[in-house]
Design a protein around this motif. Structure first.
Motif, short mmCIF file in Angstrom:
data_model
loop_
_atom_site.label_atom_id
_atom_site.label_comp_id
_atom_site.label_asym_id
_atom_site.label_seq_id
_atom_site.Cartn_x
_atom_site.Cartn_y
_atom_site.Cartn_z
N UNK A 1 19.65 -4.36 8.55
CA UNK A 1 20.86 -3.74 8.62
C UNK A 1 20.92 -2.86 9.75
N UNK A 2 20.04 -2.87 10.47
CA UNK A 2 20.04 -2.25 11.72
C UNK A 2 20.34 -0.42 11.65
N UNK A 3 19.37 -0.09 10.45
CA UNK A 3 19.65 1.17 10.12
C UNK A 3 18.44 2.14 10.93
N UNK A 4 17.83 1.64 11.97
CA UNK A 4 17.08 2.47 12.76
C UNK A 4 16.07 3.20 12.23
N UNK A 5 15.23 2.71 11.07
CA UNK A 5 14.18 3.33 10.51
C UNK A 5 14.82 4.40 9.34
N UNK A 6 16.12 4.61 9.03
CA UNK A 6 16.58 5.65 8.23
C UNK A 6 15.96 5.13 6.71
N UNK A 7 16.24 3.70 6.64
CA UNK A 7 16.04 3.28 5.37
C UNK A 7 14.65 3.47 4.95
N UNK A 8 13.59 3.23 5.92
CA UNK A 8 12.26 3.36 5.67
C UNK A 8 11.94 4.83 5.34
N UNK A 9 12.40 5.54 6.27
CA UNK A 9 12.11 7.11 5.93
C UNK A 9 12.78 7.47 4.77
N UNK A 10 13.63 7.04 4.26
CA UNK A 10 14.23 7.30 2.77
C UNK A 10 13.37 6.76 1.66
N UNK A 11 12.84 5.77 2.01
CA UNK A 11 11.91 5.09 1.03
C UNK A 11 10.56 6.17 0.93
N UNK A 12 10.05 6.28 2.23
CA UNK A 12 8.88 7.09 2.16
C UNK A 12 8.89 8.37 1.74
N UNK A 13 10.12 9.17 1.53
CA UNK A 13 10.40 10.46 1.00
C UNK A 13 10.20 10.03 -0.41
N UNK A 14 10.86 9.11 -1.09
CA UNK A 14 10.86 8.84 -2.51
C UNK A 14 9.07 8.72 -2.80
N UNK A 15 8.57 7.92 -1.95
CA UNK A 15 7.11 7.77 -2.30
C UNK A 15 6.36 9.08 -2.36
N UNK A 16 6.74 9.93 -1.27
CA UNK A 16 6.07 10.99 -1.15
C UNK A 16 6.16 11.95 -2.59
N UNK A 17 7.49 12.14 -2.83
CA UNK A 17 7.92 12.69 -4.06
C UNK A 17 6.98 12.04 -5.44
N UNK A 18 7.00 10.65 -5.63
CA UNK A 18 6.25 10.15 -6.69
C UNK A 18 4.75 10.53 -6.46
N UNK A 19 4.04 10.53 -5.46
CA UNK A 19 2.77 10.94 -5.22
C UNK A 19 2.61 12.40 -5.78
N UNK A 20 3.62 13.30 -5.45
CA UNK A 20 3.40 14.61 -5.62
C UNK A 20 3.42 14.70 -7.10
N UNK A 21 4.26 14.11 -7.72
CA UNK A 21 4.55 13.98 -9.26
C UNK A 21 3.28 13.77 -9.91
N UNK A 22 2.72 12.44 -9.49
CA UNK A 22 1.46 11.96 -9.97
C UNK A 22 0.22 12.86 -9.87
N UNK A 23 0.26 13.49 -8.65
CA UNK A 23 -0.86 14.37 -8.42
C UNK A 23 -0.80 15.67 -9.41
N UNK A 24 0.40 16.03 -9.63
CA UNK A 24 0.54 17.33 -10.44
C UNK A 24 0.28 16.83 -11.85
N UNK A 25 0.71 15.58 -12.31
CA UNK A 25 0.36 14.92 -13.63
C UNK A 25 -1.08 14.75 -13.68
N UNK A 26 -1.88 14.42 -13.01
CA UNK A 26 -3.30 14.36 -12.88
C UNK A 26 -3.93 15.81 -13.03
#
Length: 114
Positions: free
Chosen positions: A66-91
């Motif tokens: 899509x020629x997104x210039x890395x913006x889509x990957x960055x959005x994905x990585x932010x979502x993964x970071x949120x998921x990791x933080x939630x999992x860490x807090x749960x543990x």
């Protein structure tokens, strides 16, 4: 499968909505992206709706197509970071309770988001 925390599902939906917006802006159909990323059209629709959340390889491929210039990957990585933080807090909550301390005096989820 355990239910995801609301903040995780919200971020996944936002990434899917961003993908959907990029598709519209590029004039690309879900079928075309599906072919380019080796998925089926319904999978792309589910990803856009936040009901599926594939790994990084998909987001890199879609970003490049899509020629997104890395913006889509960055959005994905932010979502993964949120998921990791939630999992860490749960543990951390589970560990606190296992040690017999009962309910924590401070909510680790709130701290994870500060």
């Amino acid at each position: 499968m355990a239910r995801q925390p609301e903040v995780v599902t919200t971020h996944r939906k936002e990434v899917g909505e961003f993908l959907s917006a990029l598709l519209r802006a590029a004039g690309v159909t879900t079928a075309e992206l599906a072919k380019a990323t080796h998925r089926d059209r319904s999978s792309i629709s589910h990803i856009c709706a936040g009901r599926q959340f594939p790994g990084k390889a998909f987001w890199q491929s879609a970003d490049a197509y899509l020629g997104a210039g890395g913006r889509l990957v960055l959005a994905y990585e932010k979502a993964v970071d949120v998921e990791r933080a939630e999992r860490k807090a749960e543990l951390e909550r589970e560990l606190f309770e296992v040690r017999g301390h009962g309910k924590p005096a401070v909510d680790p989820v709130r701290i994870a988001h500060e």
